[in-house]
Design a protein around this motif. Sequence first.
Motif, PDB file in Angstrom:
ATOM      1  N   GLY A  97       0.824  -1.199   0.000  1.00 28.19           N
ATOM      2  CA  GLY A  97       0.000   0.000   0.000  1.00 28.19           C
ATOM      3  C   GLY A  97       0.857   1.247   0.000  1.00 28.19           C
ATOM      4  O   GLY A  97       2.029   1.214   0.393  1.00 28.19           O
ATOM      5  N   THR A  98       0.270   2.349  -0.437  1.00 27.13           N
ATOM      6  CA  THR A  98       0.959   3.635  -0.528  1.00 27.13           C
ATOM      7  C   THR A  98       0.199   4.668   0.295  1.00 27.13           C
ATOM      8  O   THR A  98      -1.031   4.772   0.174  1.00 27.13           O
ATOM      9  CB  THR A  98       1.022   4.106  -2.003  1.00 27.13           C
ATOM     10  OG1 THR A  98       1.674   3.092  -2.776  1.00 27.13           O
ATOM     11  CG2 THR A  98       1.779   5.416  -2.137  1.00 27.13           C
ATOM     12  N   VAL A  99       0.910   5.416   1.115  1.00 24.44           N
ATOM     13  CA  VAL A  99       0.296   6.482   1.897  1.00 24.44           C
ATOM     14  C   VAL A  99      -0.190   7.559   0.926  1.00 24.44           C
ATOM     15  O   VAL A  99       0.587   8.103   0.142  1.00 24.44           O
ATOM     16  CB  VAL A  99       1.283   7.090   2.912  1.00 24.44           C
ATOM     17  CG1 VAL A  99       0.641   8.258   3.665  1.00 24.44           C
ATOM     18  CG2 VAL A  99       1.777   6.027   3.889  1.00 24.44           C
ATOM     19  N   VAL A 100      -1.497   7.849   0.965  1.00 29.13           N
ATOM     20  CA  VAL A 100      -2.068   8.872   0.082  1.00 29.13           C
ATOM     21  C   VAL A 100      -2.510  10.108   0.863  1.00 29.13           C
ATOM     22  O   VAL A 100      -2.773  11.156   0.271  1.00 29.13           O
ATOM     23  CB  VAL A 100      -3.256   8.328  -0.754  1.00 29.13           C
ATOM     24  CG1 VAL A 100      -2.761   7.288  -1.756  1.00 29.13           C
ATOM     25  CG2 VAL A 100      -4.356   7.763   0.129  1.00 29.13           C
ATOM     26  N   GLU A 101      -2.593   9.963   2.189  1.00 30.93           N
ATOM     27  CA  GLU A 101      -2.954  11.092   3.031  1.00 30.93           C
ATOM     28  C   GLU A 101      -2.442  10.803   4.437  1.00 30.93           C
ATOM     29  O   GLU A 101      -2.466   9.656   4.883  1.00 30.93           O
ATOM     30  CB  GLU A 101      -4.466  11.269   3.041  1.00 30.93           C
ATOM     31  CG  GLU A 101      -4.936  12.521   3.708  1.00 30.93           C
ATOM     32  CD  GLU A 101      -6.455  12.682   3.662  1.00 30.93           C
ATOM     33  OE1 GLU A 101      -6.945  13.565   4.372  1.00 30.93           O
ATOM     34  OE2 GLU A 101      -7.132  11.915   2.948  1.00 30.93           O
TER      35      GLU A 101
END
Length: 141
Positions: A97-101
């Motif tokens: 997963g990628t931190v988007v906020e």
Amino acid sequence: MSAFHILLKINKVKMSQERVMLVSLRASPEETQVIRDELPPLEPEEIRLKVDKVGVSANNRFYAQAGDQPFLKFYSVYPLSLKEHDIFANVPAWGSGTVVESRNDSFKVGEQFWGFYHMTNYVQMKARRNDDGFKAYGGLR
């Protein structure tokens, strides 16, 4: 305050995010359904990750079958917050997963993490950094 600073401030205010989840029926884990909910704006110390990929294997079947067992409790990893969906559960899955906020100073947008997610497009949680990446300790997940 300049127009640039006002625009920058407005862009930092995020709205809620639609989440789509593939869930299993607790009584019969092989039966699945797609449900949607709305993740609220982040609280202090929370992060939101876009789930980029999850792997599906025989392990996931085991997680579903052992979901409510007292010694494992796989269904409690990502609890469903909607009471009307209490007959369903999120089955964990390994993925990236990628931190988007982020409203947590320890996590920056764009950082990527490998770990225990579930079959969804977004997860939201409170998190603490550790030597292995981070540990979730609360929030909606």
